[in-house]
Structures are given as structure tokens and as C-alpha cells.
Design a protein around this motif. Structure first.
Motif, PDB file in Angstrom:
ATOM      1  N   SER A  52       0.744  -1.160  -0.025  1.00 20.60           N
ATOM      2  CA  SER A  52       0.173  -0.002  -0.080  1.00 20.60           C
ATOM      3  C   SER A  52       0.700   1.405  -0.013  1.00 20.60           C
ATOM      4  CB  SER A  52      -0.929  -0.053   1.278  1.00 20.60           C
ATOM      5  OG  SER A  52      -1.783  -1.254   1.200  1.00 20.60           O
ATOM      6  N   GLN A  53       1.842   1.300   0.768  1.00 21.18           N
ATOM      7  CA  GLN A  53       2.754   2.430   0.867  1.00 21.18           C
ATOM      8  C   GLN A  53       3.397   2.677  -0.413  1.00 21.18           C
ATOM      9  OE1 GLN A  53       5.698   3.199   4.083  1.00 21.18           O
ATOM     10  NE2 GLN A  53       4.605   1.426   5.316  1.00 21.18           N
ATOM     11  N   LEU A  54       4.075   1.519  -0.938  1.00 20.24           N
ATOM     12  CA  LEU A  54       4.663   1.719  -2.265  1.00 20.24           C
ATOM     13  C   LEU A  54       3.672   2.449  -3.557  1.00 20.24           C
ATOM     14  CD1 LEU A  54       7.008  -1.273  -2.651  1.00 20.24           C
ATOM     15  CD2 LEU A  54       7.614   1.086  -2.780  1.00 20.24           C
ATOM     16  N   MET A  55       2.623   1.723  -3.646  1.00 23.94           N
ATOM     17  CA  MET A  55       1.648   2.371  -4.374  1.00 23.94           C
ATOM     18  C   MET A  55       1.005   3.700  -3.890  1.00 23.94           C
ATOM     19  SD  MET A  55       1.450  -0.378  -6.588  1.00 23.94           S
ATOM     20  CE  MET A  55      -0.102  -0.529  -7.552  1.00 23.94           C
ATOM     21  N   ALA A  56       0.822   3.879  -2.923  1.00 24.32           N
ATOM     22  CA  ALA A  56       0.788   5.183  -2.288  1.00 24.32           C
ATOM     23  C   ALA A  56       1.379   6.515  -2.777  1.00 24.32           C
ATOM     24  CB  ALA A  56       0.316   5.366  -0.786  1.00 24.32           C
ATOM     25  N   THR A  57       2.623   5.907  -3.131  1.00 18.36           N
ATOM     26  CA  THR A  57       3.660   6.913  -3.591  1.00 18.36           C
ATOM     27  C   THR A  57       3.263   7.624  -4.672  1.00 18.36           C
ATOM     28  OG1 THR A  57       5.009   5.427  -4.453  1.00 18.36           O
ATOM     29  CG2 THR A  57       5.539   6.085  -2.336  1.00 18.36           C
ATOM     30  N   ALA A  58       2.516   6.701  -5.880  1.00 15.64           N
ATOM     31  CA  ALA A  58       2.131   7.161  -7.252  1.00 15.64           C
ATOM     32  C   ALA A  58       0.539   7.359  -6.924  1.00 15.64           C
ATOM     33  CB  ALA A  58       2.324   6.302  -8.061  1.00 15.64           C
ATOM     34  N   GLY A  59      -0.213   7.614  -5.844  1.00 17.77           N
ATOM     35  CA  GLY A  59      -1.504   7.670  -5.585  1.00 17.77           C
ATOM     36  C   GLY A  59      -2.305   6.912  -6.011  1.00 17.77           C
ATOM     37  N   THR A  73     -10.463   6.545 -14.775  1.00 17.65           N
ATOM     38  CA  THR A  73     -11.196   7.447 -14.023  1.00 17.65           C
ATOM     39  C   THR A  73     -10.442   7.414 -12.393  1.00 17.65           C
ATOM     40  OG1 THR A  73     -12.573   5.594 -13.468  1.00 17.65           O
ATOM     41  CG2 THR A  73     -13.434   7.216 -14.672  1.00 17.65           C
ATOM     42  N   ARG A  74      -9.932   6.248 -11.914  1.00 15.30           N
ATOM     43  CA  ARG A  74      -9.230   6.387 -10.684  1.00 15.30           C
ATOM     44  C   ARG A  74      -8.072   7.156 -10.667  1.00 15.30           C
ATOM     45  NH1 ARG A  74      -9.108   0.839  -8.954  1.00 15.30           N
ATOM     46  NH2 ARG A  74      -7.854   0.905 -10.877  1.00 15.30           N
ATOM     47  N   ARG A  75      -7.246   6.882 -11.830  1.00 12.74           N
ATOM     48  CA  ARG A  75      -5.815   7.739 -12.026  1.00 12.74           C
ATOM     49  C   ARG A  75      -6.181   9.216 -12.062  1.00 12.74           C
ATOM     50  NH1 ARG A  75      -2.062   4.140 -15.170  1.00 12.74           N
ATOM     51  NH2 ARG A  75      -2.390   2.126 -14.422  1.00 12.74           N
ATOM     52  N   ALA A  76      -7.320   9.434 -12.870  1.00 14.74           N
ATOM     53  CA  ALA A  76      -7.699  10.795 -12.936  1.00 14.74           C
ATOM     54  C   ALA A  76      -7.738  11.730 -11.783  1.00 14.74           C
ATOM     55  CB  ALA A  76      -8.942  11.135 -13.961  1.00 14.74           C
ATOM     56  N   THR A  77      -8.352  11.276 -10.719  1.00  9.49           N
ATOM     57  CA  THR A  77      -8.386  12.082  -9.434  1.00  9.49           C
ATOM     58  C   THR A  77      -6.871  12.607  -9.018  1.00  9.49           C
ATOM     59  OG1 THR A  77      -9.694  10.209  -8.887  1.00  9.49           O
ATOM     60  CG2 THR A  77      -9.289  11.884  -7.273  1.00  9.49           C
ATOM     61  N   TRP A  78      -6.068  11.539  -9.277  1.00 18.37           N
ATOM     62  CA  TRP A  78      -4.596  11.902  -8.659  1.00 18.37           C
ATOM     63  C   TRP A  78      -4.025  12.824  -9.736  1.00 18.37           C
ATOM     64  CZ3 TRP A  78      -2.492  11.796  -4.481  1.00 18.37           C
ATOM     65  CH2 TRP A  78      -1.320  11.928  -4.145  1.00 18.37           C
ATOM     66  N   LEU A  79      -4.309  12.701 -10.876  1.00 18.98           N
ATOM     67  CA  LEU A  79      -3.807  13.745 -11.991  1.00 18.98           C
ATOM     68  C   LEU A  79      -4.418  15.100 -11.786  1.00 18.98           C
ATOM     69  CD1 LEU A  79      -3.686  11.555 -15.115  1.00 18.98           C
ATOM     70  CD2 LEU A  79      -1.751  12.633 -14.256  1.00 18.98           C
ATOM     71  N   GLY A  80      -5.585  15.256 -11.371  1.00 21.73           N
ATOM     72  CA  GLY A  80      -6.434  16.260 -11.256  1.00 21.73           C
ATOM     73  C   GLY A  80      -5.718  17.212 -10.117  1.00 21.73           C
ATOM     74  N   ILE A  81      -5.529  16.453  -8.891  1.00 19.97           N
ATOM     75  CA  ILE A  81      -4.868  17.077  -7.506  1.00 19.97           C
ATOM     76  C   ILE A  81      -3.633  17.813  -7.962  1.00 19.97           C
ATOM     77  CG2 ILE A  81      -3.962  16.445  -5.418  1.00 19.97           C
ATOM     78  CD1 ILE A  81      -6.021  14.212  -5.039  1.00 19.97           C
ATOM     79  N   ASN A  82      -2.892  16.801  -8.817  1.00 20.22           N
ATOM     80  CA  ASN A  82      -1.459  17.232  -9.149  1.00 20.22           C
ATOM     81  C   ASN A  82      -1.566  18.419 -10.085  1.00 20.22           C
ATOM     82  OD1 ASN A  82       1.360  16.800  -9.698  1.00 20.22           O
ATOM     83  ND2 ASN A  82       0.577  16.786 -11.782  1.00 20.22           N
TER      84      ASN A  82
END
Lengths: 445, 445
Positions: free
Chosen positions: A256-263, A279-288
Motif C-alpha cells: 500500500s505504501q509503495l503504491m500510495a507514492t504514486a496515488g 477514472t481512478r488515476r484521473a483524481t490523482w492527476l487532477g490534484i496534481n
């Protein structure tokens, strides 16, 4: 990966249709369920479904339990309603706990109906605990006897059943209250009439069911034992934690920690359906994106300067990236310290001072190098000096942010492994650009 | 962290001098060596040395073994030559294996001289294996009997010694060759005259001493057993692997991966001496600097464009960062897949296609959003369109690089967890800047 499996996996992935079918047949013969799960996860969806058909009915639940939540869900979705119902008949409580997150509420209800009574009770108790508490994952296959039992009775019990990883028998009194732990070794070496209660280990270590997973696994590891009893409210014995389960939990938490580093999520499927994954990765891109625009805005303040000294625009990535890297080194060290409980009010100041000194030294070193290179590149001592000053300032800011950001996030119960690096790079970007372009405006125009 | 320890730790760190001394006294009473090691690592150097004085002689080796290499070295350096020699007397082979990396060659030689003969032999065998092979870390505390032994002899042996995590007795023949594994359970339930060889488990699982650590721990975990025998050349029984050791190795390997993402070492001390810490981190900053200059050079190709359309300079961080984030998501997924052996020639193409589709969808989504925002911000449809096109191109490039870079690195035996992200961001930076500024040059001048 073990060589045999790794080899099998490579052949399986490279093969097509009938050949793949034959290889998977061998795999089913030779491998454990958890290894078959790894194989299935490595296959693109349609091949995954084909190979799934080959898994013998008796092993299907074990394989599904061993899979990550997402790839497992792809299998569930490929099943007809009848197939699903047949699969979910007569489950163990621990298995349903694992599977439930990939199942609809209806499916869970159906599964519960077909469960044995004691398993259904176990399930109900387990679900009273949150998914970060050990009570939820307790192993119910353990040997229990009343406190009045003697060695003879224990030996009979041991002949009848001997669950994996058994190293002791637990004693309980009325209402299932935990009384003590009797090591098998003591039982085997005592006379038949000896009361088990006399063989209990002194000061037995127990785990409370509402303990967080990491706390429970650390206690397990430090205990020097192979299993520990898990107690619910009023000291009732709910089940046990084994070293094997502790190992699985530890692995999951690091993943989880390792994956969390890339959201991302630990359960992410290598071959997740495209739309879902997007859609799931989009959230992280949006925050970024928000943070990136913040950096742009900081640069925008100096448009006039950039127009006159275009070299500054060229050099911006160097300032930003040196700050980002230096900061993420400090951040990684502090995040690990927090995870291990090694950081607290008392050592923040000495840590901060140490990181500032490290940052200062590295800042000076690289400012010198970078200053000289840029002065030569653009034939301008002024640009070299501005660059050098900005590098020192940004690396120092990175050191301070790298220490403080994760500590502050943790104080507000926000996972620093997930959000630390986004916030950190925003800070180092903005400070870096403002320092660099601000100094440029002051001294180069 | 367990709550009790975490609480103790917090108090310890916050306390000063005498109060700290008293708290540490309590910790010594209540905690295991591995927990004391965590406490000591959390203290700044001078406090760490003071508290170390309190650790009872009998526990010192265990605490040192449990510490990370670097903080341990700070303790060794604080000792006088006589103290060090006293500490290193009569060590176990496993302990010296752990400690050796923090000791000078002289100190190791002294320690070897004072060892018991059998321990020295164990040490010599262990050091024939590399530090990523399981043979090096083998546990020598195991119960061994000749293949001709019977149950009576086994029971006598079990009464005399019972090392932690014992669940079986191993049988050997001449020259120490492994013959079989006898579960304790079978021994206890058999008659005294039964030969142990008749009680051996069928098809016993064994580990070869030259196995890589991860392979050995996975085999341990999948076996469903608590210990496995480790065999050297010619099937000689060298020792055993326990689930506990497997758990420690798993934790270490994940910690290395996490630290590697920031170019650091698993053994890094929270309070490493400043100069040491600086020089080590400097390397990573230097590597990163080269890549940052590469990005600068790419921007430098478009100086004339930037001078005319300064908005492009303002927006550069957005292009770079969207590519970087999208790429690191793909990279993280692939690095995990490689670590689990789930990626091989056969599934690279379907993976690449999937990631390109995910990237395409997210690229289009965010290109639309970012294009509109920038068109409004700079009141220019042209800038919006250039930006949108650059975002799509960079996110697609990120998807491709995120899949291919770690796979190529792995093919050349370079750790993708360590160097993957540096190379990836270089690629996405350069492609992003060239796409963005190139399009700007073509359409906006």
C-alpha cells in the motif's frame, strides 16, 4: 519469485491458447493457491477467464482469496449468477471476510445463508471490527479446551484435529473467556492426568481484537511465538493470529505504501479495465494539476522578467528539480520514521537541525557547481550568482518542508506516504521559482 | 507501533537527561531487544550514547543485531577498543554475520578468534554465500538426529533443548546430508521404539542455500510450514529458515524499495552524522542534476520562441508535471509487477496497449480541462490548443515510457525501483518541453 514459478509464469504468459492451457494444467498440479492467483493476475482479461475455467472447484475459493481485490472482481463479474451462487456455498468466515469487498451486498447475503452456523457467527463477530483492526482477520481454526481439561483430553483432541501452525492449546472458561495458553511441548511431556491449567505459560502475551494491524503484527513478531490469542470485549477468545498472517499483513501494508507514492491502490489490477483505471488515476492527476497551476501562477508573477532574460526560463527546471529531489530524500526518511513510531515532539527540532545542515552543505556544493555551469553557458556571472543563490535557498526550504510536511500531515491523521510528496513538490516548486525569478528581477534587469 | 511502545517512545524522546534515564530503565525491563533498538535509533547521537550505557551487557548484542547498520555503527564508534573487544567475545555465527557490515576487518578477526569452534565453522560456511542469498542468514539453532535414531532418542533431545520456533527434527546421514523432516507431532504420538525415518513427511520442502532471499521467503510462506531446512552443496543440511526470519527479510526488502524511490539506503540513520549524510545524498542530487540540465537544454532550443510568447514559459511546469505524474503511476504498477515476477515478454504488448488507452483517455480529459483554462487565462485559443496537444502527447509518452523503462532496466539487471523514476521524469520532461515549445514555435509565432 522462485525460479520454478517464475519460469512457469514466463512460459505461461508467452504461450497461446492450447499451449497455455497445457502449461496451466501443470501449474495447477504443482503450485499452491497463492501462486496460481499470481499467475492469473498476470494474464490479460480474456486469457485470465479461460484459465480460470481450469481451476478445480475445490481450489477456486482459495485462489480467489489469495488474489488482489480488483483482479478477483474481474473473475466474479465473468461468472453467471448460478456459478457465483455455487461458488459461494458453505464458505469459511475468514474467506468471506476477504471476498466480501469484491462482492455485491446481495451476493454476500446469499453466501451468509449457505454458511454453517458457527461460521456465520464468526463472520458477524469479525465484521464488528474495522478493516484496519486485527479482529476482522482473526483465524478461527484453533484448538480450545475448557479450563478443567487434562492432558489426556488434550491428546485426544490433538489426534482428531491439528490445524496448520498449531503450537499450543488455548483454555477458556464460561462465556468463552480466555484463561491461558498451553504449549504443545508441555502437553506431550506431561502425564495424562495432569491438568492443563498447571501447564499454562506464565504472563501469556495476548492481542486485543481492536488493535491496529501493524501493532498486532509487531507484537506477534517480537513475541518469539508462532501464534498469539486474539481477545475481544471482556477477554473473550475470538481466535488467533499466526506468524503467517502477520507476514501477509506486513506485505500488504508495505505494498500500500509503495503504491500510495504514486496515488494508487494496493489492489490495482495489472490489467484493470481501461475506463476504470483511467477514472481512478484521473483524481490523482487532477490534484496534481492544481499544484502545477500554483507553480505556473508563481512564474506568471515574473512574466516581464522572463521576457527580458529568457535564460531564466531555460533554467527553471534545474531549480525546481534540485529542490524536489532534496526534499523527497528528507521526506522519505521522515515518513519511514513516522511509520515506525520513531518521531515525536521531542526529536523534531534535532532532526530539523540535522536536515538543515545536510541541506546547507549540499546546497552550497551544488550551488557552486550549477552556478559555474550556468555562468559559462550563458556567459553571465550575474545569472550564475542568481542561480547559485536560488539553489541554496530552495534546497534549504526543501529540507525544512521535508521534515515538517509529513509531521504536520500525520498530526492531522492524513497519510504522509500518500499526500506528502505532492505537497512537498508544490512547496519546493513555488519557493524555487519565486526565489529564482525574484532574485533575477532584482539583480539582472 | 504498539500503543505501549509508542507511548514510551514519545515520553523518552521528549524527556531530558535524568528523566530520560528513568524512562529507559523501564523500557529495558519491559521491552524486547528489537524494540530497544528502535528506541535507540530514534535518539539524537549524544542521547543515544548515554542510553546505550544503560543496556545490560547480556542484551547488548541482541540490541545491536536488531539495529540498522548505520545507527549501529555510531554505537560501535563510541566504544573504546577494550569495550568493543569485550562485546565481541563468544558471538553466535548469525550475530556476527549481521554485525560484520558495521565492523572493521580487524574487529571481525578478533571476534572470530573468541568464537566457539562450531560457531566459527557456521560463520565460515555462511560467508560463502552472497548477501542476497539465503545461505548467509541461515538459523543454526535446530534439532538434528542421525537417520537411525528412534522416538525415544528424539524425546530425550526435546527435553534437553527446545529452540524457539521448533516444529520438527531433521534427520541427517554421514557427512551431514539431509535425509528428512520429522514433525514433533508425529514424534509425540508414536511409540518410543519407532524409527524416526518412518515418521518423515512425504515430499518434504527444502530450500537451497544459494536461493535468493525473496525466493526463499516466498517458498517459506507458501509452504504452510513454520520452518524449512536449508541445504548447501551436496544436499548438506546447513540450518533452517523460520517464518520469523522470512518476515524480517520481507520487511527489509520492502524498506529498501521504499528508500530506493528517493535514492537512499535502507540502513540510513535518522540521525546520521551531517557530513556523511550529505556526501551520500549528493550522489543522487548529482545524477538528477544531469537529467535536469537535459531538460534545460531542450528548453534552450526554443529560446527565441519563449522570448516572443512568454506564456509558454509560465505553463511549462504544467506540461512537465502532468507527464511526470501519469508516468510514475504506470511505472509504479510495472515495478511491482516485475518484483512479483508477473511481467514477461508475453504480456508486455497487452500491458502497453492497456496503458496507452488509459493514457489516451486521461490525456484527452485533462487536455480539454487544461486547454480551456489556459485559453481563458491568456485569452488565446492558440495557446489553449498548443497546450492541449502537448498534454495529450506527453501523457501518451509517459504511458509508453512507464511500461518500457522499468522492463528495459530489469533486462539489464538495473534495479527499476531505484533508477526508474529519474529516467522516466527525464524522458517526460524532455518530450513534454519539446512537444509544447515545438508546437508553440510552429503555430504561435
Amino acid at each position: 519469485m522462485q525460479e520454478e514459478i517464475s519460469h512457469l509464469l514466463e512460459r505461461l504468459i508467452a504461450a497461446e491458447d492450447n499451449e497455455q492451457k497445457a502449461i496451466f494444467e501443470v501449474a495447477i498440479e504443482e503450485l499452491e493457491s497463492s501462486e496460481l492467483a499470481l499467475l492469473l493476475e498476470s494474464l490479460p482479461l480474456h486469457e485470465r477467464f479461460d484459465r480460470w475455467q481450469q481451476v478445480p472447484d475445490a481450489d477456486q475459493i482459495d485462489v480467489l482469496v489469495a488474489m488482489r481485490a480488483e483482479p478477483r472482481q474481474t473473475i466474479f463479474k465473468s461468472l453467471s449468477k448460478d456459478q457465483l451462487q455455487a461458488l459461494l456455498t458453505d464458505l469459511h468466515a475468514e474467506d468471506l471476510i476477504e471476498l466480501a469487498e469484491s462482492l455485491s451486498e446481495d451476493a454476500v447475503a446469499t453466501a451468509l445463508q449457505s454458511m454453517k452456523n458457527n461460521q456465520r457467527r464468526y463472520y458477524e463477530v469479525s465484521t464488528q471490527y474495522e478493516d484496519d483492526q486485527i479482529g476482522r482477520y482473526v483465524d478461527h481454526e484453533l484448538l480450545i479446551l475448557p479450563r478443567t481439561a487434562n492432558v489426556k483430553l488434550a491428546l485426544q483432541k490433538l489426534k482428531r484435529s491439528f490445524p496448520e501452525y498449531t503450537d499450543c492449546i488455548y483454555l477458556i472458561q464460561h462465556k468463552g473467556i480466555y484463561v491461558g495458553t498451553v504449549p504443545l511441548q508441555a502437553i506431550y511431556q506431561a502425564t495424562p492426568e495432569t491438568l492443563l491449567i498447571e501447564l499454562c505459560i506464565e504472563d501469556p502475551i495476548t492481542i486485543s481484537a481492536d488493535n491496529y494491524l501493524v501493532d498486532a503484527t509487531e507484537k506477534m513478531e517480537h513475541s518469539g511465538l508462532m501464534t498469539l490469542p486474539v481477545l475481544g470485549t471482556n477477554e473473550r477468545l475470538l481466535g488467533r493470529l499466526t506468524l503467517r498472517l502477520a507476514l501477509e499483513i506486513t506485505r500488504d501494508s508495505y505494498e500500500s505504501q509503495l503504491m500510495a507514492t504514486a496515488g494508487m491502490d494496493e489492489d490495482e489490477d495489472l490489467f484493470a479495465p481501461v475506463f476504470r483505471s483511467s477514472t481512478r488515476r484521473a483524481t490523482w492527476l487532477g490534484i496534481n494539476l492544481l499544484t502545477a497551476f500554483l507553480a505556473s501562477w508563481a512564474i506568471g508573477l515574473y512574466e516581464a522578467t522572463l521576457q527580458q532574460v529568457v535564460a531564466l526560463a531555460v533554467l527553471m527546471p534545474v531549480v525546481a528539480s534540485m529542490g524536489g529531489i532534496a526534499g523527497s530524500q528528507t521526506l522519505t526518511l521522515i515518513v519511514r520514521g513516522i511509520a515506525l513510531g520513531q518521531i515525536s515532539k521531542g526529536n523534531v527540532l534535532p532532526l530539523l537541525l540535522k536536515e538543515i545542515k545536510v541541506g546547507g552543505l549540499n546546497g552550497l556544493l551544488w550551488a557552486l557547481v550549477i552556478g559555474c555551469i550556468t555562468a559559462l553557458w550563458f556567459s553571465s556571472v550575474g545569472i550564475g550568482l542568481v542561480m547559485a543563490a536560488a539553489i541554496v535557498m530552495n534546497i534549504l526550504a526543501a529540507a525544512v518542508s521535508g521534515v515538517l510536511i509529513p509531521i504536520i500531515l500525520d498530526r492531522f491523521n492524513i497519510d504522509p506516504a500518500l499526500s506528502g510528496s505532492v505537497i512537498l513538490t508544490t512547496v519546493t516548486d513555488v519557493i524555487g521559482f519565486v526565489a529564482f525569478l525574484g532574485l533575477g528581477t532584482a539583480f539582472l534587469l
